[in-house]
Motif scaffolding. Structure first.
Motif, PDB file in Angstrom:
ATOM      1  N   LYS A  29     -12.291  21.650  37.244  1.00  0.00           N
ATOM      2  CA  LYS A  29     -11.700  23.023  37.254  1.00  0.00           C
ATOM      3  C   LYS A  29     -10.224  23.067  36.941  1.00  0.00           C
ATOM      4  N   VAL A  30      -9.802  23.979  36.171  1.00  0.00           N
ATOM      5  CA  VAL A  30      -8.438  24.242  35.861  1.00  0.00           C
ATOM      6  C   VAL A  30      -7.976  25.633  36.648  1.00  0.00           C
ATOM      7  N   TRP A  31      -7.047  25.423  37.615  1.00  0.00           N
ATOM      8  CA  TRP A  31      -6.378  26.519  38.199  1.00  0.00           C
ATOM      9  C   TRP A  31      -5.346  26.893  37.584  1.00  0.00           C
ATOM     10  N   TYR A  60      -3.286  30.999  43.257  1.00  0.00           N
ATOM     11  CA  TYR A  60      -3.824  30.155  41.827  1.00  0.00           C
ATOM     12  C   TYR A  60      -5.372  30.768  41.743  1.00  0.00           C
ATOM     13  N   ASN A  61      -5.681  31.074  40.479  1.00  0.00           N
ATOM     14  CA  ASN A  61      -6.951  31.303  40.179  1.00  0.00           C
ATOM     15  C   ASN A  61      -7.779  30.435  39.212  1.00  0.00           C
ATOM     16  N   CYS A  62      -8.968  30.287  39.392  1.00  0.00           N
ATOM     17  CA  CYS A  62      -9.716  29.274  38.333  1.00  0.00           C
ATOM     18  C   CYS A  62      -9.923  30.079  36.905  1.00  0.00           C
ATOM     19  N   SER A  98      -0.760  32.682  39.352  1.00  0.00           N
ATOM     20  CA  SER A  98      -1.042  34.160  38.975  1.00  0.00           C
ATOM     21  C   SER A  98       0.451  34.770  38.848  1.00  0.00           C
ATOM     22  N   SER A  99       1.627  33.948  39.177  1.00  0.00           N
ATOM     23  CA  SER A  99       2.918  34.492  38.947  1.00  0.00           C
ATOM     24  C   SER A  99       3.731  33.617  38.130  1.00  0.00           C
ATOM     25  N   THR A 100       4.730  33.951  37.323  1.00  0.00           N
ATOM     26  CA  THR A 100       5.292  33.320  35.949  1.00  0.00           C
ATOM     27  C   THR A 100       6.812  32.597  36.684  1.00  0.00           C
TER      28      THR A 100
END
Length: 477
Positions: free
Chosen positions: A276-278, A290-292, A281-283
């Protein structure tokens, strides 16, 4: 003693006022009302204004008792009436309180029911989203029915454009490597004085304890990622000494984790045959949720290891299904999938230049694969057990490999030859060079740190064997 009497009501006024014009005494509220309505005195019929009234300073008038309160029976009757009125009011208040309580209880019941419905809907929404992601992954990794045989499983292949980018990067890295200096390199005496500064055994779930793998960010060493038996990926802040994010999505234990060197991205592999690559959500805040982003399902058995290409655009996965694959980080799409090999791969890694891949096999060998030629260019033999872990030195000249027989071998890739063999105190599950390539850490029943005493010889600098530092084998460094 004379009593002042209001000319209008004929009773003693509470707030008496006097009019010099009419020479009469009035109750203030009565005369003001007459003046506002008629502008005349109701007694003398003379015109009258507010300015014609003068306030009188007199003692406060005490109202006489009513006739009913002038005797004891009358007072008892008044008290009984007041008591009855008080009881009646109390009864009404209690009735209203009971009604309000019932209404509040009903409202709380409705609120609780609404919360249960919302929770159920959120679970259904999350399940639906997971199904959508799974279908998207299956669609992206599927092969069209009319696709030619050469494009198995939708692979794009290592195109000339990709190879050109890799070659250009390798050339620039080779030039800069000769000019690299490490002013912050710890001298050997400092390394020998190293000691444990903290132990964290509860960052994963207590019902399934155990850290299986770990990775430290190259540019920000306080950022640490761990994978556990509880199938979770934990992002740990060493400065705060606490976990900052938990990523749940795998169904079995996590076998490998990697932190992207340039982006707030985490890659993970698992026994559930997926990687999986997570993505964060913030820059601006690396510790945000973190989202998948992608789920890679190209393997049919446990995904054992991960490696990120120096370009930062490609992800390497190795598996026990006798295959390994290169994937595009941005799309999650498989670029090259090497299948039906001679052995399963417990470990695999890109060379620091990115043009060589080394993989340890269960057949006790280390296979070196040339990315440009897309072929195996060397097979390193000598281990007596399955090769579980390997690591390239920062200068790219050396490769360390370790096996279940407790042996670590140091290879010179320029020849290639085994230049040194080290016997550890048990089966070795992890080896890692530091960024300078001067030190090599070996994880078995304890952690041993070796130093290059000469250009081709490693000697032990320090060993962490104190009780309480590690209760079992060290699976990651």
């Amino acid at each position: 003693m004379s009593t002042i009497v209001c000319a209008i009501s004929g009773t003693a006024p509470e707030q008496p006022v006097y009019s010099p014009k009419t020479r009469q005494v009035y109750e203030r509220r009565l005369i003001e009302k007459q003046v506002q309505e008629n502008g005349r005195c109701p007694v003398t019929k003379e015109e009258l204004t507010q300015e014609d009234l003068c306030e009188m300073k007199v003692n406060k008038v005490v109202k006489p008792r009513p006739a009913a309160a002038t005797s004891i029976p009358g007072m008892l009757t008044l008290l009984q009436s007041e008591w009855d009125a008080l009881m009646s009011e109390t009864y009404e208040l209690k009735t209203n309180l009971d009604t309000t309580r019932k209404q509040l209880s009903h409202a709380l019941y409705q609120h609780d029911a609404a919360c249960r419905v919302i929770a159920r809907l959120l679970r259904e929404r999350d399940a639906a989203r997971a199904q959508v992601v799974q279908l998207q992954d299956q669609l992206s990794n599927s092969t069209p029915a009319n696709a030619p045989v050469g494009s198995a499983e939708g692979e794009t292949g290592l195109t000339p454009q990709i190879l050109n980018k890799m070659e250009e990067l390798a050339k620039s890295l080779a030039k800069s490597r000769k000019q690299r200096t490490f002013p912050d390199l710890n001298p050997l005496e400092e390394v020998k004085r190293m000691e444990c500064k903290g132990s964290f055994s509860t960052i994963h779930q207590s019902t399934a304890p155990g850290v299986v793998c770990v990775d430290v960010h190259k540019a920000h060493p306080h950022r640490i990622a761990t994978g556990g038996v509880d199938s979770q990926v934990i992002l740990f802040d060493a400065q705060k000494s606490k976990p900052v994010q938990k990523m749940a999505g795998h169904s079995k234990r996590v076998t490998a984790v990697k932190l992207h060197p340039d982006k707030d991205v985490v890659a993970s592999a698992s026994q559930d045959a997926t990687a999986k690559v997570w993505t964060c959500s913030s820059t601006t805040d690396w510790s945000s949720q973190y989202n998948c982003l992608h789920t890679i399902r190209k393997h049919s058995a446990e995904v054992t290891d991960l490696s990120i290409h120096p370009l930062g655009d490609y992800l390497l996965t190795a598996s026990l299904d006798k295959s390994w694959a290169i994937h595009d980080f941005a799309t999650g799409r498989c670029i090259r999938h090497m299948q039906d090999l001679d052995s399963a791969y417990p470990c695999m890694s890109f060379h620091p230049d990115g043009l060589i891949i080394a993989g340890g096999t269960q057949d006790k060998t280390v296979v070196v694969w040339d990315v440009k030629e897309q072929a195996t260019v060397a097979t390193l033999t000598g281990h007596e057990g399955a090769v579980q872990t390997l690591s390239f030195s920062g200068n790219g000249y050396y490769l360390a490999s370790a096996s279940t027989d407790g042996v670590v071998k140091l290879w010179d890739l320029r020849k290639p030859l085994n230049i040194q063999t080290i016997k550890a105190d048990g089966p070795v599950h992890s080896v890692a060079f530091d960024a300078t390539g001067q030190y090599l850490a070996v994880g078995s029943k304890s952690v041993q740190v070796f130093n290059f005493a000469t250009k081709t010889t490693l000697t032990e600098a320090v060993a962490f064997k104190d009780p309480g530092q590690h209760d079992r084998v060290v699976p990651g460094l």
